[in-house]
Design a protein around this motif. Structure first.
Motif, mmCIF file in Angstrom:
data_model
loop_
_atom_site.group_PDB
_atom_site.id
_atom_site.type_symbol
_atom_site.label_atom_id
_atom_site.label_comp_id
_atom_site.label_asym_id
_atom_site.label_seq_id
_atom_site.Cartn_x
_atom_site.Cartn_y
_atom_site.Cartn_z
ATOM 1 N N ALA A 6 -21.211 18.184 -13.040
ATOM 2 C CA ALA A 6 -22.134 18.194 -14.169
ATOM 3 C C ALA A 6 -21.789 19.321 -15.135
ATOM 4 O O ALA A 6 -21.876 19.162 -16.359
ATOM 5 C CB ALA A 6 -23.571 18.338 -13.671
ATOM 6 N N ARG A 7 -21.389 20.468 -14.572
ATOM 7 C CA ARG A 7 -21.036 21.606 -15.425
ATOM 8 C C ARG A 7 -19.776 21.297 -16.238
ATOM 9 O O ARG A 7 -19.688 21.636 -17.424
ATOM 10 C CB ARG A 7 -20.820 22.847 -14.560
ATOM 11 C CG ARG A 7 -20.660 24.131 -15.386
ATOM 12 C CD ARG A 7 -20.541 25.351 -14.511
ATOM 13 N NE ARG A 7 -19.319 25.368 -13.724
ATOM 14 C CZ ARG A 7 -19.283 25.281 -12.380
ATOM 15 N NH1 ARG A 7 -20.402 25.207 -11.691
ATOM 16 N NH2 ARG A 7 -18.136 25.292 -11.745
ATOM 17 N N LEU A 8 -18.805 20.631 -15.616
ATOM 18 C CA LEU A 8 -17.579 20.275 -16.334
ATOM 19 C C LEU A 8 -17.873 19.307 -17.479
ATOM 20 O O LEU A 8 -17.304 19.426 -18.564
ATOM 21 C CB LEU A 8 -16.565 19.653 -15.364
ATOM 22 C CG LEU A 8 -15.849 20.616 -14.418
ATOM 23 C CD1 LEU A 8 -14.967 19.847 -13.449
ATOM 24 C CD2 LEU A 8 -15.004 21.618 -15.205
ATOM 25 N N LEU A 9 -18.756 18.340 -17.243
ATOM 26 C CA LEU A 9 -19.114 17.390 -18.297
ATOM 27 C C LEU A 9 -19.831 18.096 -19.445
ATOM 28 O O LEU A 9 -19.591 17.812 -20.621
ATOM 29 C CB LEU A 9 -19.990 16.263 -17.739
ATOM 30 C CG LEU A 9 -19.286 15.242 -16.839
ATOM 31 C CD1 LEU A 9 -20.299 14.272 -16.244
ATOM 32 C CD2 LEU A 9 -18.228 14.476 -17.638
ATOM 33 N N LEU A 14 -19.498 20.410 -24.986
ATOM 34 C CA LEU A 14 -19.539 21.532 -25.914
ATOM 35 C C LEU A 14 -18.194 21.714 -26.615
ATOM 36 O O LEU A 14 -18.134 21.939 -27.823
ATOM 37 C CB LEU A 14 -19.918 22.819 -25.170
ATOM 38 C CG LEU A 14 -21.352 22.893 -24.632
ATOM 39 C CD1 LEU A 14 -21.517 24.132 -23.751
ATOM 40 C CD2 LEU A 14 -22.351 22.924 -25.782
ATOM 41 N N LEU A 15 -17.111 21.599 -25.851
ATOM 42 C CA LEU A 15 -15.786 21.805 -26.425
ATOM 43 C C LEU A 15 -15.408 20.704 -27.410
ATOM 44 O O LEU A 15 -14.567 20.912 -28.293
ATOM 45 C CB LEU A 15 -14.732 21.886 -25.311
ATOM 46 C CG LEU A 15 -14.789 23.134 -24.422
ATOM 47 C CD1 LEU A 15 -13.785 23.024 -23.292
ATOM 48 C CD2 LEU A 15 -14.531 24.391 -25.246
ATOM 49 N N GLN A 16 -16.024 19.525 -27.284
ATOM 50 C CA GLN A 16 -15.728 18.447 -28.219
ATOM 51 C C GLN A 16 -16.372 18.679 -29.582
ATOM 52 O O GLN A 16 -16.040 18.005 -30.544
ATOM 53 C CB GLN A 16 -16.200 17.103 -27.641
ATOM 54 C CG GLN A 16 -15.262 16.573 -26.557
ATOM 55 C CD GLN A 16 -15.742 15.255 -25.985
ATOM 56 O OE1 GLN A 16 -16.929 14.990 -25.922
ATOM 57 N NE2 GLN A 16 -14.802 14.432 -25.561
ATOM 58 N N THR A 17 -17.287 19.631 -29.668
ATOM 59 C CA THR A 17 -17.816 20.021 -30.972
ATOM 60 C C THR A 17 -16.727 20.788 -31.709
ATOM 61 O O THR A 17 -16.128 21.702 -31.157
ATOM 62 C CB THR A 17 -19.050 20.928 -30.796
ATOM 63 O OG1 THR A 17 -20.027 20.238 -30.028
ATOM 64 C CG2 THR A 17 -19.629 21.300 -32.149
ATOM 65 N N ARG A 29 -24.489 29.684 -21.925
ATOM 66 C CA ARG A 29 -25.031 28.325 -22.035
ATOM 67 C C ARG A 29 -25.115 27.639 -20.678
ATOM 68 O O ARG A 29 -26.083 26.921 -20.387
ATOM 69 C CB ARG A 29 -24.141 27.496 -22.961
ATOM 70 C CG ARG A 29 -24.258 27.874 -24.426
ATOM 71 C CD ARG A 29 -24.929 26.776 -25.190
ATOM 72 N NE ARG A 29 -24.914 27.012 -26.625
ATOM 73 C CZ ARG A 29 -25.201 26.090 -27.522
ATOM 74 N NH1 ARG A 29 -25.515 24.865 -27.126
ATOM 75 N NH2 ARG A 29 -25.195 26.355 -28.809
ATOM 76 N N LEU A 30 -24.096 27.854 -19.865
ATOM 77 C CA LEU A 30 -24.013 27.155 -18.582
ATOM 78 C C LEU A 30 -24.584 27.977 -17.430
ATOM 79 O O LEU A 30 -24.673 27.478 -16.301
ATOM 80 C CB LEU A 30 -22.554 26.786 -18.287
ATOM 81 C CG LEU A 30 -21.898 25.855 -19.323
ATOM 82 C CD1 LEU A 30 -20.445 25.578 -18.957
ATOM 83 C CD2 LEU A 30 -22.662 24.541 -19.421
ATOM 84 N N GLY A 31 -24.940 29.227 -17.704
ATOM 85 C CA GLY A 31 -25.529 30.047 -16.663
ATOM 86 C C GLY A 31 -24.569 30.455 -15.559
ATOM 87 O O GLY A 31 -24.950 30.522 -14.388
ATOM 88 N N VAL A 32 -23.301 30.681 -15.933
ATOM 89 C CA VAL A 32 -22.285 31.081 -14.949
ATOM 90 C C VAL A 32 -21.536 32.293 -15.489
ATOM 91 O O VAL A 32 -21.812 32.777 -16.593
ATOM 92 C CB VAL A 32 -21.295 29.924 -14.662
ATOM 93 C CG1 VAL A 32 -22.010 28.750 -14.015
ATOM 94 C CG2 VAL A 32 -20.602 29.477 -15.955
ATOM 95 N N SER A 33 -20.566 32.771 -14.730
ATOM 96 C CA SER A 33 -19.784 33.921 -15.157
ATOM 97 C C SER A 33 -18.612 33.478 -16.026
ATOM 98 O O SER A 33 -18.226 32.303 -16.032
ATOM 99 C CB SER A 33 -19.245 34.675 -13.935
ATOM 100 O OG SER A 33 -18.320 33.864 -13.230
#
Length: 332
Positions: A6-9, A14-17, A29-33
């Motif tokens: 889910a995080r990869l999707l 986001l990267l497609q923007t 945004r994703l709540g990770v490091s």
């Protein structure tokens, strides 16, 4: 976000923007490091997505055009077909083509390889669209530039020609593109005038993002309300029509039609178009119709019919409504 797929999707979306995303912003945004973001980017690259990274304190990630289409759900032929269709629809403001279609076009053209982009351009340049003539044609690239700036929260400069023909240069914070079915409008904050403004996209030229980001302001009203106010604040009203034709013969802008026992069909929809404009548009469709509601639209149809009959017979202009007379209720 602990679910890796889910995080990869989400990261891919986001990267497609069409903008460059700082690693720190993606991590927030994703709540990770930031380290997890780097690993996820490596996974996307292994799957064939051309993610480009720039180094330094202001560096970030961007999805770029690669040697081939990324392994999405589109092959080359599908990508070309969709790009051509979106360009045609966006460029002529066809009914039903809204802001989401422009965002999709911006994403698709960002990752199209050069060979496919050339095919799309060649196909469109060799095609002459038969439009209804009720809306100005727009270069789809103008729409995608504006959409990219709005999505990336990037200030936009452009040349603008006002209704009275006056030319000016504008610097704005772009927020939303709104389609009325015939035209596109940009809702933005005009920095030089210090106020919210609505611009007709077909009057804009030479748009280019400045590279300067802006913090979003709170819109005082919905984007569509801005456009309605700019168009004179007309409210929507209910329209009901009967046609002496099969549903499949009707123009697509009328929407779905229901068969009528008499052999024709009926259509109902809501619109904010001026009744005079709507009657003229119906007349141009070339299909016999009857206005069932509202009375104001029926009166406009009768008046237009009388004028056209007089013009065809050479009897001179048909008299209009007597001063002070009522020709039906105004759209409500």
């Amino acid at each position: 976000m602990t679910d890796t797929p889910a995080r990869l999707l989400t990261l891919l979306s986001l990267l497609q923007t069409p903008r460059e995303w700082p690693g720190r912003e993606l991590a927030e945004r994703l709540g990770v490091s930031s380290r997890t973001i780097r690993r996820d980017v490596d996974r996307l690259r292994e799957l064939g997505y051309p993610v480009e990274a720039t180094l330094g304190s202001e560096g970030g990630y961007r999805l770029v055009a690669g040697a081939a289409m990324p392994p999405l759900v589109l092959d080359d032929e599908e990508a070309v077909a969709i790009a051509v269709g979106l360009r045609a629809g966006a460029g002529h403001a066809i009914d039903g083509v809204e802001e989401a279609s422009v965002r999709a076009l911006a994403k698709l053209e960002q990752v199209l390889p050069a060979r496919l982009r050339h095919r799309v351009g060649a196909l469109q340049s060799a095609t002459v669209p038969l439009t209804r003539g009720d809306g100005a044609s727009i270069d789809p690239r103008t729409l995608t530039v504006i959409a990219a700036a709005a999505t990336g929260r990037e200030r936009l400069r452009f040349a603008y020609r006002a209704r009275d023909g006056a030319d000016s240069r504008r610097l704005v914070e772009p927020y939303h593109l709104v389609s009325t079915g015939r035209r596109w409008y940009l809702v933005s904050y005009d920095l030089e005038r210090g106020d919210w403004r609505t611009f007709r996209v077909d009057r804009m030229s030479e748009p280019f993002p400045t590279g300067a980001r802006f913090a979003p302001r709170e819109l005082p009203m919905a984007p569509e309300s801005f456009v309605k106010r700019a168009l004179g604040g007309r409210e929507e009203y209910e329209v009901r029509l009967a046609f002496a034709a099969a549903p499949e013969e009707l123009p697509s802008w009328l929407g779905p039609a229901e068969p009528d026992p008499s052999g024709g069909c009926r259509v109902g929809f809501r619109t904010s178009d001026a009744p005079e404009w709507l009657v003229a548009r119906l007349a141009v469709a070339g299909l016999p119709f009857t206005v069932l509601a509202p009375p104001r639209l029926a009166a406009c149809a009768a008046e237009l019919g009388a004028r056209l009959t007089a013009a065809g017979s050479g009897a001179g202009p048909a008299p209009g409504p007597a001063p002070g007379s009522a020709s039906g209720p105004a759209p409500a």
